[in-house]
Motif scaffolding. Structure first.
Motif, short mmCIF file in Angstrom:
data_model
loop_
_atom_site.label_atom_id
_atom_site.label_comp_id
_atom_site.label_asym_id
_atom_site.label_seq_id
_atom_site.Cartn_x
_atom_site.Cartn_y
_atom_site.Cartn_z
N UNK A 164 0.84 -1.20 0.00
CA UNK A 164 0.00 0.00 0.00
C UNK A 164 0.88 1.25 0.00
N UNK A 165 1.92 1.24 0.81
CA UNK A 165 2.86 2.35 0.77
C UNK A 165 3.61 2.42 -0.55
N UNK A 166 3.87 1.25 -1.16
CA UNK A 166 4.51 1.24 -2.47
C UNK A 166 3.67 1.89 -3.54
N UNK A 167 2.35 1.76 -3.43
CA UNK A 167 1.49 2.45 -4.39
C UNK A 167 1.66 3.96 -4.29
N UNK A 241 -9.75 -0.23 -0.11
CA UNK A 241 -9.29 -1.60 -0.29
C UNK A 241 -8.31 -2.01 0.82
N UNK A 242 -7.45 -1.09 1.20
CA UNK A 242 -6.49 -1.37 2.26
C UNK A 242 -7.20 -1.58 3.59
N UNK A 243 -8.17 -0.72 3.90
CA UNK A 243 -8.90 -0.85 5.16
C UNK A 243 -9.66 -2.17 5.23
N UNK A 244 -10.30 -2.53 4.14
CA UNK A 244 -11.05 -3.78 4.12
C UNK A 244 -10.14 -4.99 4.32
N UNK A 245 -8.99 -4.98 3.67
CA UNK A 245 -8.09 -6.14 3.75
C UNK A 245 -7.50 -6.29 5.15
N UNK A 285 -9.37 -18.71 5.19
CA UNK A 285 -10.62 -18.05 4.81
C UNK A 285 -10.44 -16.53 4.72
N UNK A 286 -9.66 -15.98 5.64
CA UNK A 286 -9.40 -14.53 5.60
C UNK A 286 -8.65 -14.14 4.32
N UNK A 287 -7.66 -14.94 3.94
CA UNK A 287 -6.90 -14.64 2.73
C UNK A 287 -7.77 -14.77 1.49
N UNK A 288 -8.69 -15.73 1.49
CA UNK A 288 -9.62 -15.85 0.36
C UNK A 288 -10.51 -14.62 0.26
N UNK A 289 -10.89 -14.07 1.41
CA UNK A 289 -11.74 -12.88 1.41
C UNK A 289 -11.00 -11.65 0.88
N UNK A 290 -9.72 -11.53 1.20
CA UNK A 290 -9.00 -10.28 0.90
C UNK A 290 -8.16 -10.36 -0.36
N UNK A 291 -8.06 -11.52 -1.01
CA UNK A 291 -7.14 -11.58 -2.15
C UNK A 291 -7.52 -10.63 -3.28
N UNK A 292 -8.82 -10.36 -3.59
CA UNK A 292 -9.09 -9.37 -4.65
C UNK A 292 -8.55 -7.98 -4.29
N UNK A 294 -6.08 -7.33 -2.25
CA UNK A 294 -4.62 -7.39 -2.26
C UNK A 294 -4.08 -7.36 -3.68
N UNK A 295 -4.72 -8.07 -4.60
CA UNK A 295 -4.27 -8.08 -5.99
C UNK A 295 -4.36 -6.69 -6.60
N UNK A 296 -5.45 -5.98 -6.31
CA UNK A 296 -5.62 -4.63 -6.85
C UNK A 296 -4.56 -3.67 -6.29
N UNK A 297 -4.29 -3.76 -4.98
CA UNK A 297 -3.29 -2.87 -4.38
C UNK A 297 -1.91 -3.14 -4.98
N UNK A 298 -1.54 -4.41 -5.11
CA UNK A 298 -0.25 -4.75 -5.71
C UNK A 298 -0.19 -4.30 -7.16
N UNK A 299 -1.28 -4.50 -7.90
CA UNK A 299 -1.31 -4.10 -9.31
C UNK A 299 -1.17 -2.59 -9.46
N UNK A 300 -1.84 -1.83 -8.60
CA UNK A 300 -1.75 -0.37 -8.67
C UNK A 300 -0.32 0.09 -8.36
N UNK A 301 0.32 -0.53 -7.38
CA UNK A 301 1.70 -0.16 -7.07
C UNK A 301 2.62 -0.44 -8.26
#
Length: 320
Positions: A164-167, A241-245, A285-292, A294-301
Motif C-alpha cells: 500500500x505504501x509502495x502504491x 481496499x487497504x482498510x477492508x483487507x 478463509x481470511x486470505x480468500x476474502x481479501x485476495x481481490x 490485495x491483488x488490486x493494491x499490488x497491481x496499482x503499485x
C-alpha cells in the motif's frame, strides 16, 4: 546489478541520515505506542470477554480519544510513501546531479530502480519495527503469547502495508518524473490522497442517496442497495481496499462482513435478533476474502512505478 546496488546503498544512507526519516519515525512510534497504551487499558478492562485472538486486539482496539493502531497506520502510510518519492527524480534534475550521475557507468534504469527499492526498504523497516515493538510491549504487558496464526496474520498485515505504501511511493515518483518542481509533485500527490481519502466517501454517499434514497421506513433491500452503491464507489480508492483487507486479517470475527454488501445488513439484523453467532475466520478463509483487494493494491503499485519507469526512460536529460 552492481549499479543498482550502488544507487540502492546511496539512497538508503540518504534516507536514514535525513531529518524527514527521523521525524516520520518519531511520529509513527509516538502514535503507535500511544494507541498501544489505550489498547492495553481496554484489553485489561474487557479481559473476561476476550477469549480468542487476544493478541490482535493490540492493533485493532482504540479508545474514546485515541483511535486504534490500524487507524493511525492507514493515515501515515500514504504520507510516508509520498515523502520518500515526491523528490526522487526532479530534485536530482534541478540540482544538476542527474546528468552527472548518468555520465558515470550507471544505467538510467538502475537509478530509478535503486531509488524505488531504497524507498520500499525504508518504508518496510519503519512499519515492521513499530509492529514488532507493539508486539513486544503487548507480550510483556498482557502475558499472552501470540499463536502461530496470529503471527502469520501480523506478517501478512506488514506485507499489505508495504505494498500500500509502495502504491503511494510509485504515484509520487510518477509525479516527480513528469513535473519539474518538487513543490508541484508533492502538492499533487497530497491532493490525490486527500481526494481519495476524504472527498470520495462524500461523493459516494451523495451518489448513493440520489440513486437509492432512504427514508425512515426503507426496507432492508433498499438499505442494502444504498450501501452497495456506496461500497462500489468507495472501492475506487486504494484506501478503502487497504482498510477492508487489514480488517479481515486482524479482526477474524466479523471483519469479513465489511466486504459483503448485502450480507452485512442481513448478518447484522440476525445478530441483533440473536439468530446467529459469528465464528472467527481461519487464516485461509481470511486470505480468500481479501485476495481481490490485495491483488488490486499490488497491481496499482506496479502500474504506478511502471508508468514512471517508462516515462523516465524516454525523457531527454541534458546537462546544466
Amino acid at each position: 546489478m552492481r549499479s543498482i546496488l550502488t544507487i540502492y546503498r546511496k539512497e538508503l544512507c540518504d534516507h536514514f541520515s535525513s531529518n524527514k526519516f527521523l521525524i516520520l519515525l518519531s511520529l509513527i512510534y509516538i502514535a503507535g505506542l500511544s494507541s498501544t497504551y489505550v489498547a492495553l487499558t481496554n484489553i485489561r478492562e474487557a479481559a473476561s470477554s476476550l477469549d480468542e485472538h487476544v493478541f490482535l486486539y493490540l492493533f485493532t482496539t482504540g479508545g474514546d480519544i485515541l483511535p486504534s493502531f490500524i487507524t493511525f497506520i492507514s493515515f501515515f502510510i500514504p504520507i510516508i510513501g509520498i515523502i520518500f518519492g515526491f523528490d526522487a527524480i526532479n530534485s536530482e534534475k534541478n540540482s544538476g546531479n542527474l546528468s552527472r550521475i548518468l555520465s558515470q557507468p550507471i544505467y538510467r534504469d538502475s537509478l530509478i530502480n535503486g531509488k524505488f527499492l531504497a524507498g520500499i526498504t525504508t518504508l518496510s523497516i519503519i512499519i515492521a519495527s513499530i509492529v514488532f515493538i507493539i508486539s513486544g510491549v503487548g507480550l510483556l504487558s498482557i502475558g499472552v503469547a501470540p499463536t502461530t496464526e496470529e503471527i502469520l496474520r501480523i506478517f501478512f498485515f506488514i506485507f499489505i502495508c508495504v505494498f500500500y505504501g509502495g502504491f503511494w511511493m510509485g504515484l509520487s515518483i510518477l509525479f516527480s518524473v513528469i513535473m519539474e518542481k518538487t513543490a508541484a509533485s508533492i502538492l499533487t500527490a497530497i491532493a490525490v490522497w486527500i481526494f481519495l481519502m476524504f472527498f470520495l466517501p462524500i461523493i459516494a454517499d451523495a451518489v448513493a442517496n440520489s440513486m437509492a434514497p432512504l427514508a425512515d421506513d426503507s426496507s432492508l433491500a433498499e438499505i442494502a442497495r444504498n450501501y452497495s452503491i456506496i461500497n462500489s464507489i468507495s472501492r475506487i480508492s486504494p484506501a478503502t481496499l487497504f482498510t477492508e483487507s487489514i480488517m479481515v486479517l486482524l479482526v477474524p470475527i466479523g471483519g469479513n462482513l465489511l466486504i459483503n454488501n448485502v450480507g452485512y445488513l442481513q448478518s447484522y439484523s440476525m445478530l441483533e435478533s440473536g439468530e446467529m453467532q459469528l465464528n472467527p475466520l481461519s487464516l485461509g478463509q481470511s486470505l480468500i476474502q481479501v485476495w481481490p483487494q490485495l491483488v488490486v493494491i499490488v497491481a496499482l503499485a506496479i502500474i504506478c512505478f511502471a508508468v514512471s519507469y517508462i516515462i523516465f526512460m524516454r525523457q531527454e536529460i541534458r546537462s546544466t
